[in-house]
Design a protein around this motif. Structure first.
Motif, mmCIF file in Angstrom:
data_model
loop_
_atom_site.group_PDB
_atom_site.id
_atom_site.type_symbol
_atom_site.label_atom_id
_atom_site.label_comp_id
_atom_site.label_asym_id
_atom_site.label_seq_id
_atom_site.Cartn_x
_atom_site.Cartn_y
_atom_site.Cartn_z
ATOM 1 N N ASN A 1 2.638 -4.603 12.405
ATOM 2 C CA ASN A 1 2.137 -3.224 12.471
ATOM 3 C C ASN A 1 0.632 -3.166 12.305
ATOM 4 N N ASN A 2 -0.078 -4.056 13.003
ATOM 5 C CA ASN A 2 -1.547 -4.061 13.034
ATOM 6 C C ASN A 2 -2.124 -4.383 11.659
ATOM 7 N N GLN A 3 -2.328 -5.676 11.407
ATOM 8 C CA GLN A 3 -2.792 -6.111 10.096
ATOM 9 C C GLN A 3 -4.199 -5.617 9.775
ATOM 10 N N ASN A 4 -5.046 -5.409 10.786
ATOM 11 C CA ASN A 4 -6.390 -4.895 10.518
ATOM 12 C C ASN A 4 -6.335 -3.489 9.919
ATOM 13 N N LEU A 5 -5.454 -2.658 10.461
ATOM 14 C CA LEU A 5 -5.289 -1.324 9.891
ATOM 15 C C LEU A 5 -4.710 -1.389 8.485
ATOM 16 N N SER A 6 -3.854 -2.373 8.232
ATOM 17 C CA SER A 6 -3.314 -2.538 6.882
ATOM 18 C C SER A 6 -4.420 -2.886 5.899
ATOM 19 N N TYR A 7 -5.333 -3.758 6.312
ATOM 20 C CA TYR A 7 -6.463 -4.110 5.448
ATOM 21 C C TYR A 7 -7.351 -2.892 5.185
ATOM 22 N N ILE A 8 -7.622 -2.122 6.236
ATOM 23 C CA ILE A 8 -8.455 -0.920 6.066
ATOM 24 C C ILE A 8 -7.778 0.078 5.130
ATOM 25 N N LEU A 9 -6.473 0.245 5.285
ATOM 26 C CA LEU A 9 -5.743 1.173 4.429
ATOM 27 C C LEU A 9 -5.765 0.709 2.971
ATOM 28 N N LEU B 1 -8.036 -1.193 1.520
ATOM 29 C CA LEU B 1 -9.392 -1.014 0.987
ATOM 30 C C LEU B 1 -9.676 0.450 0.681
ATOM 31 N N SER B 2 -9.227 1.345 1.553
ATOM 32 C CA SER B 2 -9.438 2.770 1.296
ATOM 33 C C SER B 2 -8.647 3.230 0.072
ATOM 34 N N LEU B 3 -7.440 2.681 -0.136
ATOM 35 C CA LEU B 3 -6.680 3.009 -1.342
ATOM 36 C C LEU B 3 -7.362 2.465 -2.588
ATOM 37 N N LEU B 4 -7.954 1.280 -2.470
ATOM 38 C CA LEU B 4 -8.693 0.715 -3.593
ATOM 39 C C LEU B 4 -9.845 1.630 -4.005
ATOM 40 N N PHE B 5 -10.601 2.110 -3.037
ATOM 41 C CA PHE B 5 -11.721 3.007 -3.347
ATOM 42 C C PHE B 5 -11.236 4.379 -3.811
ATOM 43 N N SER B 6 -10.070 4.810 -3.326
ATOM 44 C CA SER B 6 -9.546 6.099 -3.778
ATOM 45 C C SER B 6 -9.141 6.039 -5.245
ATOM 46 N N PHE B 7 -8.665 4.875 -5.712
ATOM 47 C CA PHE B 7 -8.360 4.728 -7.132
ATOM 48 C C PHE B 7 -9.632 4.665 -7.978
ATOM 49 N N VAL C 1 -17.148 14.692 -1.809
ATOM 50 C CA VAL C 1 -17.415 14.149 -0.474
ATOM 51 C C VAL C 1 -16.867 12.728 -0.352
ATOM 52 N N THR C 2 -17.106 11.903 -1.361
ATOM 53 C CA THR C 2 -16.620 10.523 -1.326
ATOM 54 C C THR C 2 -15.111 10.472 -1.260
ATOM 55 N N PHE C 3 -14.466 11.234 -2.123
ATOM 56 C CA PHE C 3 -13.006 11.244 -2.154
ATOM 57 C C PHE C 3 -12.408 11.732 -0.833
ATOM 58 N N GLU C 4 -12.986 12.769 -0.244
ATOM 59 C CA GLU C 4 -12.413 13.332 0.980
ATOM 60 C C GLU C 4 -12.633 12.423 2.184
ATOM 61 N N ILE C 5 -13.777 11.766 2.263
ATOM 62 C CA ILE C 5 -14.010 10.825 3.368
ATOM 63 C C ILE C 5 -13.087 9.621 3.238
ATOM 64 N N ILE C 6 -12.908 9.115 2.025
ATOM 65 C CA ILE C 6 -12.015 7.965 1.814
ATOM 66 C C ILE C 6 -10.575 8.343 2.148
ATOM 67 N N PHE C 7 -10.154 9.538 1.745
ATOM 68 C CA PHE C 7 -8.786 9.960 2.050
ATOM 69 C C PHE C 7 -8.592 10.197 3.541
ATOM 70 N N SER C 8 -9.595 10.742 4.201
ATOM 71 C CA SER C 8 -9.466 10.918 5.651
ATOM 72 C C SER C 8 -9.382 9.570 6.354
ATOM 73 N N LEU C 9 -10.108 8.568 5.841
ATOM 74 C CA LEU C 9 -10.005 7.221 6.400
ATOM 75 C C LEU C 9 -8.610 6.649 6.187
ATOM 76 N N ALA C 10 -8.061 6.848 4.990
ATOM 77 C CA ALA C 10 -6.715 6.335 4.700
ATOM 78 C C ALA C 10 -5.661 7.005 5.577
ATOM 79 N N VAL C 11 -5.704 8.331 5.666
ATOM 80 C CA VAL C 11 -4.702 9.049 6.459
ATOM 81 C C VAL C 11 -4.888 8.763 7.949
ATOM 82 N N SER C 12 -6.141 8.604 8.399
ATOM 83 C CA SER C 12 -6.382 8.259 9.804
ATOM 84 C C SER C 12 -5.835 6.875 10.129
ATOM 85 N N SER C 13 -5.962 5.937 9.210
ATOM 86 C CA SER C 13 -5.407 4.599 9.449
ATOM 87 C C SER C 13 -3.885 4.645 9.500
#
Length: 299
Positions: free
Chosen positions: A68-76, A78-84, A104-116
Motif C-alpha cells: 500500500n505504497n511504503q513511501n506514503l506510509s513513511y510520510i504518514l 512522520l506526520s504522526l510523530l510530529f503531531s504527537f 498553524v503547525t498542528f493543522e498543516i501536519i494533520f492535513s499532511l497526515a489525512v492527505s497521505s
C-alpha cells in the motif's frame, strides 16, 4: 461607598475589600499535573511511532509494507510523530511565537497526515482497477497520483494558514473575564473565520477519506488496508466532532487541555488502526506476510 476605588485590571481586591492584590496568572504549564501528564502521554506515543517506523524500515522489502505504497506510509508515520510533538507548543506560558506556530503547525501536519491517508486509499482503489488495462496505466497511477493528492491536499491548508497569519494572526492575550480574581494567559486566535475554515478543511479531507475507504473496504485481502483506514478515520472524525462542543464549553487552561487530548487521541487512533495490525503480522505472524508476498507477486 463614597471612597470606593476600582482595582487595576491586573489586580483584585482582598477578602476585607480594603486593598488591591495582584491577580495570580493561570495557564497550562509543565509543572501542572495535567500538563505534565499530557507531556508524558504524548512522548510515549512518540516513542511508539518511532518503533513502528523502525519496524517498517527494517522490513521494507516485505509485501505487507510494499502493498500500500511504503513511501506514503513513511510520510504518514512522520506526520504522526510530529503531531504527537505538537502539544508541546500548547503547554507553557503563551508567547507571540508559540501562539503563531501552535495552531498553524498542528493543522498543516494533520492535513499532511489525512492527505497521505486519502492518497493511500485512492491509489489502492485505482491500482486495483488498473490491473486489467495494462502495466503503463498502473505505473503512472503509483508514481504520480499519490504525489498529486498529497501535495494538493496539503497545499490548500498551507494557503489558508498563510492568509490567516498575514491578515489576522494569533497573539498572546491576558483574559481577566473568564475567572474572578485570576488572569488567564491564553492565545487569541485572531480571525475566527480562518480558525474554523482551517479546521473545516481538515474535516472535509477526513470525511472524504472515510467515504473512499468505506467504499473500498471489501477489496481482496492484498488491498485490505482500506478496512483499517475506515476504522481509523471513523475514530478520527468522532474525536473532532465531539471536540467542537467540548472546546466551546471549556475555558482557560482546560480549553487547551481539550484540544491537546483531541490531537493525541485522533493521532493515536490513526497509528493504532493502520499500523499496529501490520506490525503484529510482521513480528508475530510472519507466515501471513509470506503468503501475502506470494499473492502479491502473482497479481
Amino acid at each position: 461607598m463614597e471612597r470606593c476605588l476600582k482595582c487595576p485590571e491586573d489586580q483584585w481586591s482582598n477578602e476585607r475589600r480594603d486593598a488591591c492584590i495582584p491577580r495570580p496568572f493561570e495557564f497550562l504549564s509543565y509543572e501542572d499535573k495535567l500538563g505534565l501528564s499530557l507531556v508524558i502521554i504524548n512522548l510515549f506515543f512518540c516513542s511508539v511511532t518511532v518503533v513502528v517506523l523502525g519496524i517498517f524500515i527494517k522490513h521494507k522489502n516485505t509485501s505487507i509494507v510494499k502493498a500500500n505504497n511504503q513511501n506514503l506510509s513513511y510520510i504518514l508515520l512522520l506526520s504522526l510523530l510530529f503531531s504527537f510533538l505538537c502539544p508541546l507548543l500548547f503547554i507553557g506560558c503563551p508567547t507571540r511565537m508559540s501562539c503563531l506556530l501552535r495552531q498553524v503547525t498542528f493543522e498543516i501536519i494533520f492535513s499532511l497526515a489525512v492527505s497521505s491517508i486519502l492518497a493511500k486509499t485512492v491509489t489502492v482503489v485505482l491500482a486495483f482497477r488498473a490491473i486489467q488495462p495494462g502495466r503503463t496505466m498502473r505505473q503512472w497511477l503509483w508514481r504520480h497520483l499519490s504525489t498529486l493528492l498529497l501535495i494538493t491536499g496539503t497545499i490548500v491548508e498551507v494557503v489558508i494558514c498563510a492568509f490567516w497569519l498575514c491578515f489576522s494572526p494569533p497573539f498572546p492575550d491576558n483574559n481577566t473575564e473568564i475567572e474572578v480574581g485570576k488572569i488567564i494567559l491564553q492565545c487569541n486566535e485572531g480571525s475566527a473565520i480562518a480558525f474554523y475554515l482551517s479546521f473545516g478543511y481538515i474535516g472535509f479531507l477526513s470525511m472524504f477519506s472515510f467515504i473512499v475507504a468505506f467504499l473500498a473496504r471489501k477489496l481482496p485481502d492484498t488491498f485490505n488496508e482500506a478496512q483499517y483506514i475506515t476504522f481509523s478515520m471513523l475514530v478520527f472524525c468522532s474525536v473532532w466532532i465531539s471536540f467542537i462542543p467540548a472546546y466551546l464549553s471549556t475555558k482557560g487552561k482546560y480549553m487547551v487541555a481539550v484540544e491537546i487530548f483531541s490531537i493525541t487521541s485522533s493521532s493515536a487512533g490513526l497509528l493504532g488502526f493502520i499500523f499496529i495490525p501490520k506490525c503484529y503480522i510482521i513480528l508475530m505472524r510472519p507466515e501471513l506476510n509470506i503468503k501475502c508476498n506470494i499473492i502479491f507477486k502473482q497479481q
